[in-house]
Enzyme design. Structure first.
Site, PDB file in Angstrom:
ATOM      1  N   ASP A 108      50.098  19.261 -46.736  1.00 41.89           N
ATOM      2  CA  ASP A 108      51.289  19.648 -45.973  1.00 41.89           C
ATOM      3  C   ASP A 108      51.972  18.450 -45.320  1.00 41.89           C
ATOM      4  OD1 ASP A 108      49.167  19.258 -44.207  1.00 41.89           O
ATOM      5  OD2 ASP A 108      49.481  21.085 -43.054  1.00 41.89           O
ATOM      6  N   ASP A 111      50.075  12.407 -41.262  1.00 41.18           N
ATOM      7  CA  ASP A 111      50.363  12.002 -39.886  1.00 41.18           C
ATOM      8  C   ASP A 111      49.672  10.649 -39.665  1.00 41.18           C
ATOM      9  OD1 ASP A 111      51.364  12.484 -37.275  1.00 41.18           O
ATOM     10  OD2 ASP A 111      49.440  13.288 -36.634  1.00 41.18           O
TER      11      ASP A 111
HETATM   12  P1  IMP Z   1      46.267  13.183 -40.249  1.00 42.73           P
HETATM   13  O1  IMP Z   1      44.814  13.158 -40.618  1.00 42.73           O
HETATM   14  O2  IMP Z   1      46.513  12.656 -38.878  1.00 42.73           O
HETATM   15  O3  IMP Z   1      47.185  12.564 -41.275  1.00 42.73           O
HETATM   16  O4  IMP Z   1      46.652  14.678 -40.047  1.00 42.73           O
HETATM   17  C1  IMP Z   1      46.906  15.534 -40.995  1.00 42.73           C
HETATM   18  C2  IMP Z   1      46.765  16.951 -40.482  1.00 42.73           C
HETATM   19  O5  IMP Z   1      47.156  17.102 -39.106  1.00 42.73           O
HETATM   20  C3  IMP Z   1      47.699  17.787 -41.273  1.00 42.73           C
HETATM   21  O6  IMP Z   1      47.090  18.269 -42.437  1.00 42.73           O
HETATM   22  C4  IMP Z   1      48.094  18.872 -40.300  1.00 42.73           C
HETATM   23  O7  IMP Z   1      47.200  19.941 -40.402  1.00 42.73           O
HETATM   24  C5  IMP Z   1      47.979  18.239 -38.929  1.00 42.73           C
HETATM   25  N1  IMP Z   1      49.317  17.814 -38.418  1.00 42.73           N
HETATM   26  C6  IMP Z   1      49.777  16.566 -38.277  1.00 42.73           C
HETATM   27  N2  IMP Z   1      51.039  16.545 -37.793  1.00 42.73           N
HETATM   28  C7  IMP Z   1      51.381  17.838 -37.624  1.00 42.73           C
HETATM   29  C8  IMP Z   1      52.590  18.485 -37.161  1.00 42.73           C
HETATM   30  O8  IMP Z   1      53.614  17.872 -36.810  1.00 42.73           O
HETATM   31  N3  IMP Z   1      52.559  19.840 -37.141  1.00 42.73           N
HETATM   32  C9  IMP Z   1      51.469  20.572 -37.528  1.00 42.73           C
HETATM   33  N4  IMP Z   1      50.337  20.009 -37.973  1.00 42.73           N
HETATM   34  C10 IMP Z   1      50.283  18.658 -38.023  1.00 42.73           C
HETATM   35 MG    MG Z   2      46.381  20.397 -42.693  1.00 43.86          MG
END
Ligand code: IMP
Ligand code: MG
Length: 184
Positions: A108, A111
């Site tokens: 999705d 981040d």
């Molecule tokens: P990462 O490991 O920090 O890249 O995070 C990824 C996960 O964090 C995604 O798969 C989402 O489930 C959640 N996430 C990150 N940013 C958002 C946002 O703006 N809205 C909702 N979920 C988010």
């Molecule tokens: Mg996710």
């Protein structure tokens, strides 16, 4: 996160639509064609990481014409302070043997990059025929580990977003568009 006890509470959390359903549909159609072009008739395995990517997966799988299998996994990453320990706990693993597949990971949002970085490392250790990553959204300004998707449909600024599978405290996944979450 505000408590949600009514439709009014729910609606008050939606600040503004940043990507419409029509824009998402058009981008997915294009991504489906790009996947068809890359794999050129070869079968693929689409893998989505629950729960956030379930809506994107449902639409993307119907936009590709190459033969495909569908797989789901649930993963939890553990971190020591702000640094990834590199350990991904799989709470539900794929039921496919990825060494038999060209794998396309469907996510999705990217981040910090930690989740996908860990998942890709894990899947690669299982020797897939090939591996590509498709992400609906990318927030490059938030990155803490170096990670880039092969295909990212939309690049967005550092806003917390909801809808189209993405949640805040498990709500808003059913919105048909991507919206900015109202923090106030
Ligand atoms: P990462 O490991 O920090 O890249 O995070 C990824 C996960 O964090 C995604 O798969 C989402 O489930 C959640 N996430 C990150 N940013 C958002 C946002 O703006 N809205 C909702 N979920 C988010
Ligand atoms: Mg996710």
């Amino acid at each position: 996160m505000k408590a949600i006890g009514s439709v009014e509470d729910f609606n008050s959390c939606i600040k503004r639509v940043i990507i419409t359903k029509e824009e998402i549909d058009a981008a997915i159609k294009k991504a489906g064609k790009e996947i068809d072009r890359i794999y050129d008739g070869r079968p693929i395995l689409l893998v989505s990481v629950l729960k956030g990517a379930f809506v994107f997966m449902a639409d993307l799988c119907r936009a590709v014409s190459v033969p495909c299998h569908i797989g789901f996994m649930c993963a939890k990453s553990y971190y020591e302070g702000t640094t990834s320990s590199g350990v991904v706990k799989i709470t539900m693993d794929l039921d496919q043997d990825v060494s038999k597949y060209h794998v396309v990971v469907v996510e999705d949002i990217i981040d910090t990059g930690r989740t996908l970085n860990d998942i890709v490392k894990l899947l690669k250790s299982r020797n897939p025929l090939s591996l590509h990553v498709v992400a609906l959204l990318d927030k490059p300004s938030r990155r803490l580990v170096e990670f880039e998707a092969d295909l990212a449909l939309f690049t967005i600024p550092d806003h917390f977003v909801i809808g189209y599978g993405l949640d805040c405290a498990e709500y808003f996944r059913n919105l048909p568009y991507i919206a900015e979450y109202n923090q106030e």
